[in-house]
Design an enzyme around this catalytic site. Sequence first.
Site, PDB file in Angstrom:
ATOM      1  N   THR A 166      56.303 -15.427  29.998  1.00 42.63           N
ATOM      2  CA  THR A 166      56.379 -15.338  28.532  1.00 42.63           C
ATOM      3  C   THR A 166      57.787 -15.702  28.102  1.00 42.63           C
ATOM      4  O   THR A 166      58.746 -15.468  28.842  1.00 42.63           O
ATOM      5  CB  THR A 166      56.067 -13.910  28.030  1.00 42.63           C
ATOM      6  OG1 THR A 166      54.762 -13.548  28.456  1.00 42.63           O
ATOM      7  CG2 THR A 166      56.171 -13.763  26.520  1.00 42.63           C
ATOM      8  N   GLY A 197      52.136  -6.294  28.210  1.00 46.37           N
ATOM      9  CA  GLY A 197      51.978  -6.186  26.760  1.00 46.37           C
ATOM     10  C   GLY A 197      51.323  -4.909  26.300  1.00 46.37           C
ATOM     11  O   GLY A 197      51.667  -4.355  25.251  1.00 46.37           O
ATOM     12  N   VAL A 210      44.199  -9.905  23.958  1.00 49.02           N
ATOM     13  CA  VAL A 210      45.426 -10.253  23.241  1.00 49.02           C
ATOM     14  C   VAL A 210      46.520  -9.298  23.690  1.00 49.02           C
ATOM     15  O   VAL A 210      46.313  -8.081  23.724  1.00 49.02           O
ATOM     16  CB  VAL A 210      45.205 -10.144  21.714  1.00 49.02           C
ATOM     17  CG1 VAL A 210      46.513 -10.340  20.964  1.00 49.02           C
ATOM     18  CG2 VAL A 210      44.171 -11.178  21.261  1.00 49.02           C
ATOM     19  N   GLY A 211      47.671  -9.836  24.036  1.00 44.67           N
ATOM     20  CA  GLY A 211      48.788  -8.999  24.479  1.00 44.67           C
ATOM     21  C   GLY A 211      49.698  -8.635  23.330  1.00 44.67           C
ATOM     22  O   GLY A 211      49.313  -8.671  22.158  1.00 44.67           O
ATOM     23  N   THR A 261      59.004  -9.235  26.965  1.00 44.87           N
ATOM     24  CA  THR A 261      58.107  -9.888  27.911  1.00 44.87           C
ATOM     25  C   THR A 261      57.686  -8.822  28.935  1.00 44.87           C
ATOM     26  O   THR A 261      58.390  -7.840  29.127  1.00 44.87           O
ATOM     27  CB  THR A 261      58.804 -11.047  28.668  1.00 44.87           C
ATOM     28  OG1 THR A 261      59.906 -10.523  29.417  1.00 44.87           O
ATOM     29  CG2 THR A 261      59.327 -12.109  27.711  1.00 44.87           C
ATOM     30  N   GLY A 262      56.558  -9.068  29.581  1.00 45.49           N
ATOM     31  CA  GLY A 262      56.068  -8.083  30.553  1.00 45.49           C
ATOM     32  C   GLY A 262      54.767  -7.473  30.076  1.00 45.49           C
ATOM     33  O   GLY A 262      54.118  -8.025  29.173  1.00 45.49           O
TER      34      GLY A 262
HETATM   35  N1  ASP Z   1      53.750  -9.864  27.419  1.00 45.90           N
HETATM   36  C1  ASP Z   1      52.754 -10.784  27.896  1.00 45.90           C
HETATM   37  C2  ASP Z   1      51.399 -10.244  27.572  1.00 45.90           C
HETATM   38  O1  ASP Z   1      51.183  -9.054  27.738  1.00 45.90           O
HETATM   39  C3  ASP Z   1      52.779 -11.085  29.347  1.00 45.90           C
HETATM   40  C4  ASP Z   1      54.115 -11.190  30.035  1.00 45.90           C
HETATM   41  O2  ASP Z   1      55.128 -11.279  29.404  1.00 45.90           O
HETATM   42  O3  ASP Z   1      54.170 -11.155  31.267  1.00 45.90           O
HETATM   43  O4  ASP Z   1      50.537 -11.003  27.226  1.00 45.90           O
END
Ligand code: ASP
Length: 364
Positions: A208, A262, A237-238, A259-260
Amino acid sequence: MSITRRKLLASAAAAAALARAARAQKAAPGGGGSGPVAISSSNGLRAVERAVQLLQEGRDPLEAAIAGVNIVEDDPNDMTVGYGGVPNYDGVVQLDACVMHGPTARAGAVASLEGVKNPTRVAKLVMETTDHVLLVGPGARAFADANGFARENLLTEKARKVWLYWRQNLSATDKWLEPPPDKLDPEVKAFIDQFGWDDFRKPRSGGTIHLSAVDARGDLAGCTSTSGLFFKIPGRVGDSPIIGAGCFTDNEVGSAGSTGRGEANILVSGGHLAVELMRQGRHPKDACVEVLRRIAHTTREKRLLDAQGRPAFGITFYALSKSGEYGAASMYDASPTGKRAQFAVADPRGARKEDCAHVFQRRS
Ligand code: ASP
């Protein structure tokens, strides 16, 4: 409200403003110098560089932020954003993105959008040309069609092979046969090595892009773009397109994003919380740490915790203040594969990566 309480609140607010101003005068690290600044996730080094270039030319902060993020969306080698992103359960790439413009306090977002590699551009049009903030799925696609976006195939060969390998390994009781381990495709192997993919059944991601930017006048913008969790349930949906979670910008205070995992962010409205903590006088880095502590505190489900009761997932916040102070923090100091948690930042001194603050040490 009693006079004493009112006075107390007024002096607390004044102290917070003073603390902000004092910090703003200090030089880097952590920013606060004059001139534009852009901060992003570590995959956005070229993105922050581009954004600051455009800000130095006097362009609008949101335009600059989106132009930076478009570089990563267009890059097939980044398998977590835009073109080349890892697809959903059905092998379809579905993208989420949002944009927020500080000066006008407006935002736009799209979720589960198919066939457009730059969902941030569609999100900007949602903001500028509709009465809405968020369009999803077929509605977002129809809106993109109406605005002349071509229907592109976003699934690269590498992403398709990774998906197929995941599908074949998903269950021992379906009709897919597991490929022999000695026949592992080199691109699939590279993907597994990069993301430390120990269990195919776990929803994973490792990317992300979030980017927040401030120009020399102190006008702010933020944007976030993703292909979401690998192999997600279609329609999932994140946090990335959720205003207040994956991104939040307040032109009087600052901008933040994430990011990470969600789901963890959505449950604490992390982007909004980070900005509110900055409003109370916290440095952007400390605001990010505090949001992560909140997430760690409210994560109670056993399946989401490791043996020591710590969150068993990665998540990172990035924040930038109106005066150009910046910071980022990650739940862990390193990824499961041992990669140090870093973020990208650019200002008139150039673009670089810096280490994130963290809440936990991976190996402790
Ligand atoms: N934040 C993103 C989501 O949950 C995924 C990610 O950043 O790894 O869709």
